[in-house]
Design a protein around this motif. Sequence first.
Motif, PDB file in Angstrom:
ATOM      1  N   ILE A 420     -30.404 -65.707 129.899  1.00 20.63           N
ATOM      2  CA  ILE A 420     -30.741 -64.338 129.510  1.00 20.63           C
ATOM      3  C   ILE A 420     -31.872 -64.072 128.924  1.00 20.63           C
ATOM      4  O   ILE A 420     -32.643 -63.058 129.395  1.00 20.63           O
ATOM      5  CB  ILE A 420     -29.535 -64.129 128.409  1.00 20.63           C
ATOM      6  CG1 ILE A 420     -28.134 -64.291 129.079  1.00 20.63           C
ATOM      7  CG2 ILE A 420     -29.595 -62.616 128.080  1.00 20.63           C
ATOM      8  CD1 ILE A 420     -27.000 -64.006 128.119  1.00 20.63           C
ATOM      9  N   SER A 423     -34.502 -64.281 131.829  1.00 21.21           N
ATOM     10  CA  SER A 423     -34.211 -63.141 132.572  1.00 21.21           C
ATOM     11  C   SER A 423     -35.025 -61.884 132.185  1.00 21.21           C
ATOM     12  O   SER A 423     -35.682 -61.193 132.829  1.00 21.21           O
ATOM     13  CB  SER A 423     -32.815 -62.739 133.037  1.00 21.21           C
ATOM     14  OG  SER A 423     -32.360 -63.897 133.546  1.00 21.21           O
ATOM     15  N   ALA A 424     -34.655 -61.737 130.827  1.00 20.79           N
ATOM     16  CA  ALA A 424     -35.184 -60.396 130.087  1.00 20.79           C
ATOM     17  C   ALA A 424     -36.732 -60.290 129.980  1.00 20.79           C
ATOM     18  O   ALA A 424     -37.401 -59.421 130.350  1.00 20.79           O
ATOM     19  CB  ALA A 424     -34.739 -60.142 128.603  1.00 20.79           C
TER      20      ALA A 424
END
Length: 448
Positions: A420, A423-424
Amino acid sequence: MNVELQKRLAQWSAKEIRFGQLWPVSVALTLIIATIFALTALAERIEQVVVKQGKQALTADTVFVTSNPLPEQLLSLANDNDLSTAQETRFATMAFSDSEMQLITVRAVESAYPLQGELILTGGEGVANHVQPGELWIDERILYQLGVEIGDEVSVGDADLVVSGLITEEPGLSFNPFQQMPSAFIHSSDLERTGAVQTGSRVRYSLYINGTDAVIEKLKEGIELTPSDRWRDENSQSRTNEVFKRTQQYLSLSVVIVVLMAATTLVLTCQHYVNSRSKIVAMLKSLGASKVWIRRWLWTQVSLLFVIGSIAGVLIGMGLEFLLRVPLTDLLPSPLPSYGVTPFVMAIVSCGLIAIPSLGIPLTRLLNINAAAVMQSSIDQKVSAKRWWLVLIPVVPFLAAFASNIMVWIVLVSIAVLFIVLSAVSVLIIRWCRRLPLGTAFALAISD
């Protein structure tokens, strides 16, 4: 379908595997089976070794363990009930030779030790099974660390003892990869001479007891335990279980990580195959091929892939299991017990469970492709939402198998959080790059 048609279908499927895009799928299946087989086989061998040794780990029917000297009440009750007993005092101290010194674990035992199991002591006068007064039996590691030989004098604490021989085999857990200090046996009558046990010393006292269950239960009821006392029997948690559970956790973690990587590869390769064969399937449908025939064609390919992956995976897994045992050669006993059929079953069943959603969902989309896609490739073929329940087939057994393995869940949660975060960060970097004055090629590379 006649035999000739089945033969042609099998030949076509084999060519599709060889020259098409299915060989990466076969490699992924082979990797999953090989990894699960190797780690399961190693865990099975270790479990058999630990369980076998665990049956003799207590060296008695029950053991009273305490950090304080053995209570006189316990010794009197054991004597009154005609129970067979043997005392042990365990502590750490320094051993000295003329030129070296080493921290060792000393076990001062009575001549009756062990009550169960086998203690094999090999010396210059042959093999002994019990420790006698004045004797010093040492681990082979001490022999090399202190630079001494059998018959030389070694100082254990304040006592000068002559090395009687080596500890060849002792009851209890001899396979322990987490053991750090080598051990030595002396007789209880020589304990006072060492001067190592004093007020404040870290010592463990044990009383090994043999007797019937009824008499032992009566004995336990007559003793009031202090916070440092405990009874240990075959049903209580022991060091044997702790070592095996810890080893099993590390092996399970390795299996999970490798399977996740292989399953991801399996999904991506199958998705690539579906994209490359969409027009072929659409053309077959436009020429009159039925959905049943295409399903049979795809099923033949998947079956061949699974057979090839199973055979290659098991063979590679055997070699991998052998390589994994190489660093443990000095720790594992010889000969090793057989791992049986469990690794074969676990590897093939686990791979099958993983392959059902990994291959089933993409191939379902290929099976349902519209014949009109031959002329209009932009037609979007979506998989029915009902097909996503296939994901539960491997997930439910996974949750059941690793529900209590905290280490696995910590790693999985860490991987999810890392995914996560990365990805951010990637999205933010791409948005920031779009604001920069870039060339046409670079701008096209980061476009949607």
